[in-house]
Design an enzyme around this catalytic site. Sequence first.
Site, PDB file in Angstrom:
ATOM      1  N   ARG A   1     -42.465  13.733 -16.744  1.00  0.00           N
ATOM      2  CA  ARG A   1     -42.348  14.404 -15.444  1.00  0.00           C
ATOM      3  C   ARG A   1     -42.529  15.907 -15.625  1.00  0.00           C
ATOM      4  NH1 ARG A   1     -35.843  13.857 -14.018  1.00  0.00           N
ATOM      5  NH2 ARG A   1     -35.097  14.529 -16.052  1.00  0.00           N
TER       6      ARG A   1
ATOM      7  N   ASN B   1     -36.817  20.031  -8.503  1.00  0.00           N
ATOM      8  CA  ASN B   1     -35.668  19.479  -9.220  1.00  0.00           C
ATOM      9  C   ASN B   1     -35.535  20.197 -10.558  1.00  0.00           C
ATOM     10  OD1 ASN B   1     -33.604  17.229  -9.249  1.00  0.00           O
ATOM     11  ND2 ASN B   1     -34.553  16.956 -11.261  1.00  0.00           N
ATOM     12  N   GLU B   2     -34.384  20.764 -10.800  1.00  0.00           N
ATOM     13  CA  GLU B   2     -34.113  21.423 -12.086  1.00  0.00           C
ATOM     14  C   GLU B   2     -35.338  22.174 -12.620  1.00  0.00           C
ATOM     15  OE1 GLU B   2     -32.314  18.702 -14.862  1.00  0.00           O
ATOM     16  OE2 GLU B   2     -30.368  18.891 -13.874  1.00  0.00           O
TER      17      GLU B   2
ATOM     18  N   GLU C   1     -34.868   6.163 -17.867  1.00  0.00           N
ATOM     19  CA  GLU C   1     -33.443   6.351 -17.573  1.00  0.00           C
ATOM     20  C   GLU C   1     -32.737   5.043 -17.236  1.00  0.00           C
ATOM     21  OE1 GLU C   1     -33.738   9.506 -14.677  1.00  0.00           O
ATOM     22  OE2 GLU C   1     -33.429  11.001 -16.251  1.00  0.00           O
ATOM     23  N   LYS C   2     -33.303   3.915 -17.679  1.00  0.00           N
ATOM     24  CA  LYS C   2     -32.693   2.631 -17.274  1.00  0.00           C
ATOM     25  C   LYS C   2     -31.314   2.417 -17.888  1.00  0.00           C
ATOM     26  CE  LYS C   2     -35.650   0.035 -20.485  1.00  0.00           C
ATOM     27  NZ  LYS C   2     -36.405   1.251 -20.862  1.00  0.00           N
ATOM     28  N   PHE C   3     -30.982   3.162 -18.947  1.00  0.00           N
ATOM     29  CA  PHE C   3     -29.620   3.036 -19.498  1.00  0.00           C
ATOM     30  C   PHE C   3     -28.688   4.156 -19.030  1.00  0.00           C
ATOM     31  CE2 PHE C   3     -32.183   0.607 -22.634  1.00  0.00           C
ATOM     32  CZ  PHE C   3     -31.632  -0.637 -22.337  1.00  0.00           C
ATOM     33  N   HIS C   4     -29.136   4.921 -18.043  1.00  0.00           N
ATOM     34  CA  HIS C   4     -28.284   5.968 -17.454  1.00  0.00           C
ATOM     35  C   HIS C   4     -27.427   5.316 -16.373  1.00  0.00           C
ATOM     36  CE1 HIS C   4     -27.127   9.655 -15.412  1.00  0.00           C
ATOM     37  NE2 HIS C   4     -27.764  10.384 -16.301  1.00  0.00           N
TER      38      HIS C   4
ATOM     39  N   GLU D   1     -25.428  16.842  -9.166  1.00  0.00           N
ATOM     40  CA  GLU D   1     -25.530  15.681 -10.049  1.00  0.00           C
ATOM     41  C   GLU D   1     -24.425  15.719 -11.090  1.00  0.00           C
ATOM     42  OE1 GLU D   1     -29.166  15.384 -12.258  1.00  0.00           O
ATOM     43  OE2 GLU D   1     -30.424  15.832 -10.542  1.00  0.00           O
TER      44      GLU D   1
ATOM     45  N   TRP E   1     -29.510  10.427 -22.696  1.00  0.00           N
ATOM     46  CA  TRP E   1     -30.275  11.406 -23.467  1.00  0.00           C
ATOM     47  C   TRP E   1     -29.481  12.093 -24.574  1.00  0.00           C
ATOM     48  CZ3 TRP E   1     -27.694  15.894 -22.337  1.00  0.00           C
ATOM     49  CH2 TRP E   1     -27.078  15.979 -21.083  1.00  0.00           C
TER      50      TRP E   1
END
Length: 678
Positions: free
Chosen positions: A119, A157-158, A365-368, A317, A325
């Site tokens: 991204r 975003n950020e 980010e599926k494990f976030h 957030e 991460w």
Amino acid sequence: MDLNDLTRRLGNGTPRIAFGADYNPEQWSREVWKHDVELMREAGVNLVSVGIFSWALLEPEEGRYEFGWLDEVMDLLHANGIAVDLANASASPPPWFTVKYPDSAPVDENGVRQTHGSRQAFAACSPDYRRAAAALTTAIAERYSQHPALAMWHIHNEYGCHNQPDFGPHAERGFREWLRARYGTIDALNEAWGTAFWSQHYYDWSEIMPPRRSGTWVNPSQQLDFARFSSDSLLECFEAEADIIRAHSDKPVTTNFMGTNMGLARPVDYWRWAPRMDIVSNDHYLIAEDPRNHQDLALVADLTRGWAQTKPWLLMEHSTSAVNWQPRNIAKSPGQMLRNSFQHLARGADGILFFQWRASRAGAEKFHSGMVPHAGRDTKVWREVVELGAALEKASEVAGSRVVADAALLFDTDARWAAELDSHPSMEAQPVRELREWHDALFRAGITTDVRQSTDDLSAYPLVVAPMLYLVTDDGAANLRRYVEGGGTLVLTYFSGIVDEHDRIIMDPLNGGGYPGAFRELLGIEIEEFFPLHAAETVPLTEGSGERWSELGRTTTAEAVSRYEAGPTAGSPAVTRNAAGRGHAYYVGTTPDAEALAGLLPRVLADAGIEPPRHAAEHPDLEVVTRASEEGSWVFAINHGTEDARLPVDGVELVSGSATEGELRVPAGGVAVVRVAG
Ligand code: GAL
């Protein structure tokens, strides 16, 4: 329109704490959307950020927009009473964009160009990126500025999270323009950058490059200016997009700052950005393995409040549990997410939002964690989310009130950037660590701190601590002198007041006089040589020991509070105190160990007239913060320890609704907020 307008809107006229998350419905089916809004209502969610990473779906090819799915989402949320923080979707250009405009991607210091596939693959100064982002922003603003679900705008975003700094051709052009505007003439630049050193003299602007990879250390003044330029170039992107939004809408505009993701927000100077926000918002993630990560959270919240000029702000957030991460993504223990949330609330947040609503099925980010975990409703996370939603609603009356701070810590971006440059006396001289340790010392003493800049009006604070203010401007130095002379107590620590705004030593080549050039007189000392310590070495002081750093010097008008007792600096002052006007300026020339600090801090606090609260000694793990407004005051108590704590306070605890009858009991791991009686 500001945060007060937002919280009032969320409560239909009476302020209500914002509660919600980033919502990414494009990752899910319509069936799941329907379930989502039911769950949002169950949890009391009232605000979600939508569209942050939706560019590729909203604009399948340049100039052709597909808003149908977003229309449906906006309508669905509105029908369920959930307000939207709508993104302008400029954060991540789609693959077609980088394919069509390959030179719009950022380039690293080695000349390697990035590509799409993750991204934020754009160069801040790319004209194609800026044009495309403006067109998309215009299309979104035209379509949704009157939508009844719209409550605020989320630009990008950020900024700078992944694409900063950019060393490519667009940055090269932009940097030269920026330098011309700053210095006017090439001679002024040569003077500021000290280019007489190493044959670096420039004769023409076209010779100047971004600080790309060179044989060894690139000119530090050039690096410092490049950091400033890089932050400014992103700010230009923000402003261009925010201007478009503001021309179409009166709703408040923000972009989410990144308090910790990049080691306390390194790429961007938020002090310069914050005044351009209608609402200051921040993202914070716990460093899971840090045993005092709640103190880091407190520091970042205090810093965010500083950016907001002590006004309330929005936590855009944080995570319900693990992130994806860190080296080991430790999940939050039961109750930890509630404590984190209440810490932010206590320290001035008027909204508690998460990344993200529903944990992703696919992607990096599926494990976030999310508010809705993969395992669904029958989970620790979901139960705590519902509990938090209810608790925040009960605490709504705190919205709009201000944190009552006892002291200020200073943290200037320029000083931090410059102190972190290469070829310094010791790798141990780390400004963020010093800031954190001084914040921790005050936190442990039960002292609430604002984090401010050296040029801010500090006169209301009885105590100001400036850890490693390596770079200071004339204005900053004059402000600190005024502060002390007006009766303040100032603590400056080693490697402060060393260089000017261009990273040149503040010195007098004809008369000498020693360090720290900016504060010698105010501190009543002269330092002739730095003696950084070996790794893990300590140096005995009159009281306790020093770590990391020591110095050879003398007092002129100051009294020595303690001295080095051994080694090459034996007899030199380590900690000094100087009277100036109606106040006092302390200098701490080393990192004091626990014993040295235990001797020093009470002295400093006594000079400042601050009496440390009793609870700090009785319950070291109890965090107590007060917010106040014309309507009253609220005491927050967050128990990070494993034993129940008691706090003398009379009033009503809002979450339980019960009267404290003079003493609040905060169970181990629990939180409380008391509306103080009277
Ligand atoms: C933030 C970012 C979010 C998400 C989150 C994960 O930096 O804004 O989009 O990636 O981190 O912790």
